[in-house]
Design an enzyme around this catalytic site. Structure first.
Site, mmCIF file in Angstrom:
data_model
loop_
_atom_site.group_PDB
_atom_site.id
_atom_site.type_symbol
_atom_site.label_atom_id
_atom_site.label_comp_id
_atom_site.label_asym_id
_atom_site.label_seq_id
_atom_site.Cartn_x
_atom_site.Cartn_y
_atom_site.Cartn_z
ATOM 1 N N MET A 1 24.274 9.745 2.577
ATOM 2 C CA MET A 1 24.033 11.046 3.193
ATOM 3 C C MET A 1 24.327 11.003 4.694
ATOM 4 O O MET A 1 24.958 11.895 5.239
ATOM 5 C CB MET A 1 22.587 11.467 2.933
ATOM 6 C CG MET A 1 22.302 12.899 3.297
ATOM 7 S SD MET A 1 23.357 14.047 2.408
ATOM 8 C CE MET A 1 22.166 14.827 1.345
ATOM 9 N N GLU B 1 0.812 -1.218 0.000
ATOM 10 C CA GLU B 1 0.000 0.000 0.000
ATOM 11 C C GLU B 1 0.847 1.271 0.000
ATOM 12 O O GLU B 1 0.452 2.291 -0.559
ATOM 13 C CB GLU B 1 -0.950 0.020 1.199
ATOM 14 C CG GLU B 1 -2.115 -0.951 1.088
ATOM 15 C CD GLU B 1 -1.796 -2.339 1.627
ATOM 16 O OE1 GLU B 1 -0.611 -2.621 1.932
ATOM 17 O OE2 GLU B 1 -2.731 -3.152 1.752
ATOM 18 N N PHE C 1 -11.222 -7.751 13.938
ATOM 19 C CA PHE C 1 -10.136 -8.146 13.049
ATOM 20 C C PHE C 1 -9.903 -7.057 11.988
ATOM 21 O O PHE C 1 -10.831 -6.620 11.313
ATOM 22 C CB PHE C 1 -10.465 -9.476 12.368
ATOM 23 C CG PHE C 1 -9.409 -9.897 11.382
ATOM 24 C CD1 PHE C 1 -8.120 -10.201 11.813
ATOM 25 C CD2 PHE C 1 -9.695 -9.963 10.025
ATOM 26 C CE1 PHE C 1 -7.140 -10.572 10.907
ATOM 27 C CE2 PHE C 1 -8.717 -10.341 9.117
ATOM 28 C CZ PHE C 1 -7.441 -10.647 9.560
ATOM 29 N N GLN C 2 -8.665 -6.606 11.898
ATOM 30 C CA GLN C 2 -8.243 -5.558 10.961
ATOM 31 C C GLN C 2 -9.005 -4.249 11.136
ATOM 32 O O GLN C 2 -9.165 -3.485 10.193
ATOM 33 C CB GLN C 2 -8.311 -6.057 9.513
ATOM 34 C CG GLN C 2 -7.306 -7.188 9.251
ATOM 35 C CD GLN C 2 -7.060 -7.465 7.785
ATOM 36 O OE1 GLN C 2 -7.934 -7.278 6.950
ATOM 37 N NE2 GLN C 2 -5.862 -7.917 7.465
ATOM 38 N N LYS D 1 -17.533 -1.215 5.979
ATOM 39 C CA LYS D 1 -18.002 -2.217 5.015
ATOM 40 C C LYS D 1 -19.520 -2.136 4.790
ATOM 41 O O LYS D 1 -19.993 -2.207 3.654
ATOM 42 C CB LYS D 1 -17.643 -3.589 5.576
ATOM 43 C CG LYS D 1 -17.769 -4.736 4.605
ATOM 44 C CD LYS D 1 -17.458 -6.029 5.379
ATOM 45 C CE LYS D 1 -17.724 -7.265 4.532
ATOM 46 N NZ LYS D 1 -16.607 -7.561 3.634
#
Lengths: 558, 168
Positions: free
Chosen positions: A466, A51, A113-114, A163
């Protein structure tokens, strides 16, 4: 028309003229993906490897086109993986709409969940965010999200949709695309006093940043500079807004900027600052900043005015509109003495330039310059290669330099380059380092799957350059955590992902590699050897405090 | 360092207070007191912020508040042109040797006795914050059991109301 929430999401995206989304599916965004399937002839979905890559792609798309980039992700880890991408867009004021799924409203608050509180998590890194608890509010919320993302100072907006809201049916009434809030110039009264200040100046200097790019005011900037005979410099975010070889342009300024632009800002008596925020990378220590100069600060975001440096004239407004009204109020002037001073600074700056032959960062990128065409976006990651690119590359068109400035996100480049290509349809270049590339190289799958014509130049020095440079300079060469010593074969990596690759260690080899890469239709990785002791130079502290400029690495490397 | 009272009109929606306080936290504004309440309209809540800082910081606070889409108006309330007050409940220990003195002080301040038991007494005082501070200071001579204050609320004097301003 009775539609599901998920269909309404796609319909409203289409309303906004959005025909491409970046994303990654998951359990709580399935309904939206089902609608994407239904509307696949109208809207294209680019599947990322992670993602974060999708968020950077939406960001790169927005930077390259000026349009709103859209990213989709599922709840929980899908949403949290967007966070770095959203923060990157936020710090660089990039218009983006992130849409996340969440668990059903009846399950919210139960640590399901999630389930994650993504509106809570992204509160400080979005312009605004929404939790849509009712399908009747969905269409207008997405419209408002687009309007907010584009208007004023652009930025990311997140819309979290549970959802059950995606599945609920609702009457959908089509609407035209939202328009940006009207762009207004600064107030006449303020313009008049600012004009007086500029007219009285003998040594005017123009300093611009990313806000000028957003406003599309490159031409007005040059008109302004011509009328008052002023030199121009910019922050990294301003690069590519005006042609690099414009005679008035002194280059990027600040910590690793050009000597001439930093020194010129330091000796100016009037600094006209356009869409930039006097960031510490540009001005160094606030206390040492040029206090003699009168500052005219123009920005669309009032909270930037006098935030870091107290300006004498604060003008809130769209830069293009403000300049259109300001320029007629200014006297046409020449400042031969000031220009002479500028010429001397330029000459001195040239003395500091790297004149070595062979495989130096500057020569590598100079060679790349001869392959880059005006329409090609060039993305970078973050680190030494980014600064070398910012110092050396030549641009002739706006929105062609795509780089993470404010947040400095390593791993930004590959996703952003893919997004820039998707947005422009042009061959795209990514300049990266072995450290940055290692962070998100999984996105190669996306480049290969979508046959993205992408030239990837890895400036490979085997170290985190760097940070290592700073260890060399300030930490007695204690190379803690910066020596990679990895046996990664980037050519094989490229081939493993289905791309082409080539390793080079001389300029002649690099030329051949560029010939191959730029004539290749797909993704081409060039693993280019760079010495680990190469420095980004100059290093300037304190806003072009020219006494403290470091132009050579020699004494540190002894 | 000055003390400012700002009235902020915000949408009466879930999570708006969080957005405002989150901004104060991450920008490290020095907030002394903050109250939120319903207003004449169901659409809006009103936040009163007492803030310490200089003029530049105050301007930053206003600018940053203005950037929040849920903020619809902000008003800097000057002490001369506004009325402010605060409500406090204070619970004191009730002992024979101090009872009369406490009751006298409460009477002098116009505090009401809202609860009285053998062991304790609770006073309610509505006044400006300075006066409440003074009363608390006086009570420190005795045994304070608990204090609860609402924080200051303010309105402008006269017919003017908090003005609706548009945000970007």
């Amino acid at each position: 028309m009775l539609l599901s929430g998920a269909d309404i999401v796609i319909k409203t995206l289409l309303e906004q003229g959005c025909n491409v989304v970046f994303g990654y599916p998951g359990g709580q965004i399935l309904s939206v993906y089902d609608s994407l399937y239904k509307y696949k002839d109208e809207i294209c979905h680019v599947l990322s490897a992670h993602e974060q890559g999708a968020a950077h792609a939406a960001d790169g798309y927005a930077r390259a086109t000026g349009k709103v980039g859209v990213v989709l992700a599922t709840s929980g880890p899908g949403a949290t993986n967007l966070v770095t991408g959203i923060a990157t867009a936020h710090l660089d004021s990039v218009p983006m709409v992130a849409i996340t799924g969440n668990v059903a409203t009846s399950q919210i608050g139960y640590d399901s969940f999630q389930e994650i509180d993504i509106t809570g998590i992204t509160l400080p890194i979005t312009k605004h965010n929404y939790f849509v608890g009712d399908v009747t509010e969905l269409a207008d919320t997405i419209r408002e999200a687009f309007s907010l993302a584009m208007s004023g100072r652009p930025g990311p907006v997140l819309v979290d949709i549970p959802k059950d809201v995606q599945m609920a049916m609702c009457e959908y009434t089509p609407a035209p695309a939202v328009v940006m809030n009207e762009k207004l110039p600064a107030k006449d009264k303020r313009l008049a006093v600012a004009a007086k200040c500029i007219n009285e100046s003998e040594k005017p200097y123009i300093y611009f940043g990313g806000g000028l790019v957003s406003s599309g005011a490159g031409e007005e900037l040059i008109q302004l500079a011509d009328k008052i005979d002023a030199p121009i410099g910019c922050s990294m975010m301003g690069l590519s807004a005006i042609p690099t070889d414009h005679p008035r342009f002194l280059g990027m300024q600040g910590m690793h900027g050009k000597f001439a632009s930093s020194a010129a800002m330091n000796s100016a008596d009037c600094i006209i600052s356009l869409g930039t925020r006097f960031n510490d990378r540009v001005i160094g220590e606030r206390e040492n900043f040029n206090l003699k100069a009168k500052i005219v600060h123009i920005d669309i975001d009032a909270s930037e005015l006098s935030k870091t440096i107290t300006a004498h004239h604060n003008l809130r407004g769209d830069i293009k509109k403000t300049l259109e009204k300001l320029i007629p109020l200014l006297d046409e002037k020449t400042h031969p003495k000031w220009q002479k001073e500028i010429d001397a600074l330029r000459k001195k700056g040239l003395e500091y330039e790297d004149k070595r032959e062979g495989m130096t960062p500057k020569n590598i990128l100079e060679l790349l310059n001869s392959y880059i065409e005006p329409d090609m976006p060039v993305a970078t990651d973050v680190g030494q290669h980014q600064m070398w690119a910012a110092q050396t590359l030549k641009f002739s068109k706006s929105r062609k330099f795509i780089s993470s400035g404010g947040l400095g996100t390593m791993g930004f480049g590959l996703g952003a380059a893919i997004g820039a290509h998707v947005g422009t349809g042009k061959k795209t270049v990514l300049i990266t380092g072995d450290g940055s590339f290692g962070m998100n190289l999984n996105e190669l799958v996306v480049a290969v799957e979508n046959n993205v014509p992408l030239v990837i130049l890895i400036m490979n020095n085997g170290v985190l350059g760097m940070v290592r440079q700073m260890q060399t300079m300030y930490f007695e060469k204690h190379y803690s955590g910066t020596v990679l010593g990895r046996p990664t074969d980037f050519v094989k990596v490229a081939e493993g992902f289905g791309a082409k690759g080539e390793r080079v260690s001389t300029l002649d080899e690099l030329k051949t590699a560029f010939d191959n890469a730029f004539s290749c239709d797909g993704t081409y990785v060039i693993d280019c050897a760079v010495d680990k002791d190469e420095f980004v130079l100059p290093v300037m502290s304190a806003g072009g405090c020219t006494e403290e400029i470091i132009v050579e690495s020699g004494e540190f490397l002894k | 360092m000055n003390r400012y009272t700002m009235a902020v009109l915000v949408s009466n929606k879930f999570g708006v207070l969080n957005r405002v306080t989150s901004m104060f936290r991450r920008r490290r504004f020095n907030i002394n007191a903050l109250t939120v309440s319903e207003t004449e309209s169901a659409q809006y809540s009103r936040i009163t912020v007492i803030f310490e800082g200089d003029d530049i910081e105050k301007q930053q606070l206003v600018n940053q508040l203005q950037k929040l889409p849920d903020v619809s108006a902000i008003r800097d309330l000057e002490p001369e042109t506004s009325v402010s007050c605060e409500l406090m409940l204070i619970k004191m220990e009730n002992k024979a040797d101090t009872r009369d003195e406490i009751m006298m002080a409460a009477k002098a301040f116009g505090a009401q006795t809202v609860d009285y038991t053998r062991e304790s007494m609770v006073f309610q005082l509505t006044a400006d914050s300075t006066k409440i501070d003074e009363f608390i200071n006086l009570m420190r001579d005795y045994e304070i059991l608990e204090i609860c204050r609402t924080g200051s609320i303010s309105l402008e004097k006269g017919a003017t109301t908090i003005r609706k301003v548009t945000n970007l």
